[in-house]
Design a protein around this motif. Structure first.
Motif, short mmCIF file in Angstrom:
data_model
loop_
_atom_site.label_atom_id
_atom_site.label_comp_id
_atom_site.label_asym_id
_atom_site.label_seq_id
_atom_site.Cartn_x
_atom_site.Cartn_y
_atom_site.Cartn_z
N SER A 42 1.06 -1.23 -0.09
CA SER A 42 0.00 -0.16 -0.02
C SER A 42 0.87 1.37 -0.06
CB SER A 42 -0.89 -0.05 1.16
OG SER A 42 -0.29 -0.06 2.41
N ALA A 43 2.17 0.99 0.49
CA ALA A 43 3.03 2.25 0.30
C ALA A 43 3.61 2.24 -0.71
CB ALA A 43 3.92 2.17 1.44
N SER A 44 4.12 1.32 -1.16
CA SER A 44 5.10 1.40 -2.45
C SER A 44 4.36 1.62 -3.86
CB SER A 44 6.18 0.26 -2.65
OG SER A 44 5.35 -1.00 -2.64
N ASP A 45 3.14 1.24 -3.91
CA ASP A 45 2.29 1.35 -4.94
C ASP A 45 0.92 1.74 -4.87
OD1 ASP A 45 1.61 1.02 -7.81
OD2 ASP A 45 0.96 -1.16 -7.52
N ALA A 46 1.04 2.99 -4.05
CA ALA A 46 -0.17 3.50 -3.53
C ALA A 46 -1.04 4.01 -4.70
CB ALA A 46 0.10 4.61 -2.46
N ARG A 60 -2.37 1.38 -11.27
CA ARG A 60 -1.95 0.54 -12.44
C ARG A 60 -3.07 0.65 -13.70
NH1 ARG A 60 -1.58 -4.34 -8.31
NH2 ARG A 60 -0.05 -3.42 -6.93
N GLY A 61 -3.31 1.80 -13.95
CA GLY A 61 -4.36 2.06 -15.07
C GLY A 61 -5.61 1.69 -14.92
N VAL A 62 -5.99 1.41 -13.67
CA VAL A 62 -7.45 1.29 -13.30
C VAL A 62 -8.14 2.32 -12.20
CG1 VAL A 62 -9.18 -0.53 -12.30
CG2 VAL A 62 -7.18 -1.21 -13.78
N SER A 63 -9.18 2.93 -12.67
CA SER A 63 -10.16 3.78 -11.72
C SER A 63 -10.82 3.13 -10.93
CB SER A 63 -10.62 4.98 -12.33
OG SER A 63 -9.50 5.86 -12.96
N THR A 64 -11.20 3.08 -9.64
CA THR A 64 -12.08 2.41 -8.75
C THR A 64 -12.93 3.56 -8.14
OG1 THR A 64 -10.47 0.58 -8.75
CG2 THR A 64 -12.57 0.74 -7.26
N ILE A 65 -14.14 3.35 -7.94
CA ILE A 65 -14.95 4.46 -7.42
C ILE A 65 -15.21 3.75 -5.95
CG2 ILE A 65 -17.20 5.78 -7.18
CD1 ILE A 65 -17.30 5.45 -10.39
N PHE A 66 -15.21 4.39 -4.83
CA PHE A 66 -15.86 3.99 -3.69
C PHE A 66 -16.77 5.32 -2.98
CE2 PHE A 66 -11.48 2.54 -3.98
CZ PHE A 66 -11.65 1.22 -3.64
N ALA A 67 -17.69 5.02 -2.72
CA ALA A 67 -18.94 5.79 -2.34
C ALA A 67 -19.25 5.49 -0.86
CB ALA A 67 -20.28 5.84 -3.01
#
Length: 166
Positions: free
Chosen positions: A85-89, A122-129
């Protein structure tokens, strides 16, 4: 006359609380986790419950139920460079809106709101609501988080990529 003064106090306190919540969102998007830690009362709790209806966070399973020590450890992991989570945040952008004043007193303001986070990794968008509930102490004159509850709308589903602070 006193009602007008109380209404003015409530409006000013509410506006300050909203500004404080926006500042918190900005710090998290910038990954300024040390400054985020400084927003907290030492006795405060950061909570991301799994059960969308729970109010007894200590007695239920949560994604996060962090007191002062656990917040410090979480930030240490996220800033150390040794964890994934730190190196590839993920890079994040938060929008916080729909503010509602739940209660206010001379010392504590409770604000409910909604939050949308777009996380890019990594080229992907994720939505959190999520629905948010902030308890903010104003007793010292400087706002401090007493409690933040993040109720993800899909909290009972299998979630991935939440290796950052919500």
């Amino acid at each position: 006359m006193m009602d007008n003064l109380n209404a003015l106090f409530s409006q000013q306190t509410f506006a300050r609380a909203i500004e404080f919540i926006w500042r918190e969102a900005e710090l998290l998007d910038r990954r300024d986790y040390r400054a985020w830690l400084d927003l907290w009362e030492p006795s405060g709790f950061y909570v991301v419950p799994i059960d969308p209806n729970t109010t007894d966070f200590a007695a239920t399973l949560n994604y996060a139920y962090d007191d002062h020590d656990m917040r410090e450890k979480r930030v240490q992991r996220m800033t150390s460079g040794y964890s994934a989570s730190a190196s590839d945040a993920a890079r994040t952008v938060r929008t916080v809106s729909r503010f509602t004043l739940s209660s206010d007193s001379a010392d504590l303001v409770e604000v409910k709101s909604s939050q949308i986070i777009i996380a890019y990794k990594r080229g992907v968008s994720t939505i959190f609501a999520a629905d948010l509930a902030h308890k903010i102490s104003v007793a010292s004159g400087e706002p401090r988080l007493v409690e933040k509850v993040v109720r993800l709308i899909d909290s009972t589903e299998a979630l991935s990529a939440i290796g950052f602070l919500l």
